[in-house]
Design a protein around this motif. Sequence first.
Motif, PDB file in Angstrom:
ATOM      1  N   LEU A   1      -6.871   1.347  -2.450  1.00  0.00           N
ATOM      2  CA  LEU A   1      -6.850   1.897  -3.810  1.00  0.00           C
ATOM      3  C   LEU A   1      -7.327   3.355  -3.816  1.00  0.00           C
ATOM      4  O   LEU A   1      -6.776   4.205  -4.523  1.00  0.00           O
TER       5      LEU A   1
ATOM      6  N   SER B   1      -4.462   5.454  -2.290  1.00  0.00           N
ATOM      7  CA  SER B   1      -3.176   5.444  -2.983  1.00  0.00           C
ATOM      8  C   SER B   1      -3.257   5.918  -4.433  1.00  0.00           C
ATOM      9  O   SER B   1      -2.342   6.555  -4.920  1.00  0.00           O
ATOM     10  N   VAL B   2      -4.337   5.598  -5.125  1.00  0.00           N
ATOM     11  CA  VAL B   2      -4.407   5.963  -6.545  1.00  0.00           C
ATOM     12  C   VAL B   2      -5.543   6.959  -6.823  1.00  0.00           C
ATOM     13  O   VAL B   2      -5.318   8.036  -7.372  1.00  0.00           O
TER      14      VAL B   2
ATOM     15  N   MET C   1       0.250   8.619 -15.791  1.00  0.00           N
ATOM     16  CA  MET C   1       0.802   8.108 -14.538  1.00  0.00           C
ATOM     17  C   MET C   1      -0.282   7.395 -13.723  1.00  0.00           C
ATOM     18  O   MET C   1      -0.065   6.287 -13.207  1.00  0.00           O
TER      19      MET C   1
ATOM     20  N   ARG D   1      -0.968   3.948 -15.152  1.00  0.00           N
ATOM     21  CA  ARG D   1       0.110   2.986 -14.851  1.00  0.00           C
ATOM     22  C   ARG D   1      -0.014   2.490 -13.423  1.00  0.00           C
ATOM     23  O   ARG D   1       0.121   1.301 -13.143  1.00  0.00           O
ATOM     24  N   LEU D   2      -0.243   3.433 -12.504  1.00  0.00           N
ATOM     25  CA  LEU D   2      -0.323   3.059 -11.095  1.00  0.00           C
ATOM     26  C   LEU D   2      -1.543   2.186 -10.833  1.00  0.00           C
ATOM     27  O   LEU D   2      -1.477   1.219 -10.070  1.00  0.00           O
TER      28      LEU D   2
ATOM     29  N   VAL E   1      -0.930  -1.400 -11.918  1.00  0.00           N
ATOM     30  CA  VAL E   1      -0.050  -2.120 -10.995  1.00  0.00           C
ATOM     31  C   VAL E   1      -0.745  -2.399  -9.659  1.00  0.00           C
ATOM     32  O   VAL E   1      -0.545  -3.451  -9.046  1.00  0.00           O
ATOM     33  N   ALA E   2      -1.588  -1.456  -9.235  1.00  0.00           N
ATOM     34  CA  ALA E   2      -2.239  -1.598  -7.931  1.00  0.00           C
ATOM     35  C   ALA E   2      -3.141  -2.827  -7.872  1.00  0.00           C
ATOM     36  O   ALA E   2      -3.246  -3.469  -6.821  1.00  0.00           O
TER      37      ALA E   2
ATOM     38  N   ALA F   1      -2.889  -5.439 -10.156  1.00  0.00           N
ATOM     39  CA  ALA F   1      -2.278  -6.576 -10.850  1.00  0.00           C
ATOM     40  C   ALA F   1      -1.983  -7.712  -9.872  1.00  0.00           C
ATOM     41  O   ALA F   1      -1.666  -7.462  -8.708  1.00  0.00           O
TER      42      ALA F   1
END
Lengths: 210, 210
Positions: A159, A162-163, A197, A200-201, A204-205, A207
């Motif tokens: 995480l 990536s985010v 953005m 949102r990511l 989802v990451a 979820a």
Amino acid sequence: MTATRQTVRQAKGDATRQQILDAAERIFAEIGFAAARLDHVAESVGIRRPSILYYFPGKQQLYDEVEADIFASMHAFVLNRTEDVTEPMERLLALLDAWLDFLVSRPTAARIIQRLIADSAAYGNNPVRFSESALQDLEDVVAAGVASGQFHPVSAMVLLNSVAGSALHYVCNAHQLGPSRSYDPADPAQLAQFRSMMHRLARVAVAPQD
Amino acid sequence: MTATRQTVRQAKGDATRQQILDAAERIFAEIGFAAARLDHVAESVGIRRPSILYYFPGKQQLYDEVEADIFASMHAFVLNRTEDVTEPMERLLALLDAWLDFLVSRPTAARIIQRLIADSAAYGNNPVRFSESALQDLEDVVAAGVASGQFHPVSAMVLLNSVAGSALHYVCNAHQLGPSRSYDPADPAQLAQFRSMMHRLARVAVAPQD
């Protein structure tokens, strides 16, 4: 009378010390630890090099204090933004928002962290000497979300890469992509677009996966 | 006979030139352009400093050739992976996979790009002197996806900072997060986990919004 003088001198000393730290942070951000010279810092403050050594034993100690302050300030900023947030997803977004807002308001910190990630030999065996609090903040939020059953058991480090780390690129890349792609990371519309953005990511990451 | 000798000498010269470039890439990646010295490069190759100057006029030219080769190689790698892929989403994932695989196989490139993003004054008015091909590759894929109606009209630069750039952090952070969080970015299971996350995020990043 003597007491007053001492207070004035003390205040002036503190102000100079802070000016040195501010100038050092700018210079470490712009050209990195290795290339920075105490002479640059002294010149930027308008004092002579020996005056810096009155406050800091050397370049490494000056750098360490700058980096320590960045991560301590970022951690305090996160605590302030997350302390009243208990719902796991809201807490994760509050953490990411705190990092984003902190880095946008202090782009020198973003550049210094960006360099820290590139410097493979930083601090030898302890690359997280100062950044540990940030990693722990993210791990705590992820662990709580996973424990609650609301998050998929995602790796906090995946995480991070990536985010969460994207805020660094958002701030640092502002003027690195050529004139036609330049943007102001503090511009409200620009920032809102990136934040949207990122949210949102993040959702989802963590979820539950199919 | 003379011709043979010349060929041998030429081949040996080419080999030395390549050794210099390889050593320079490692050193620029590890400590950055500003701190790197031609002496370090010479020592690493096992030659003397003047021998480097026989092949490269100076440190800047040596660095430029390293960075140019990184982006040219990355671009060629992307073309190879994407040339037969026409479906927009598959094309975006193929591009992101190509960047990820390229950076995992050449971590020195990841560190040099990571530093380039931090260096606010790189190349003065032309920070994309070498990286333009990479930005253009991403913009082309995004533009085609948007034109097809399959992608939400997302900004390619938001996508760069939020999803595509994460491969840099994945590679560079491998040993920067402390011993307990270290990982090998080339480990197949580790890489598959990160790639899977990157794909999920990419799909959501361009998906039509509510």
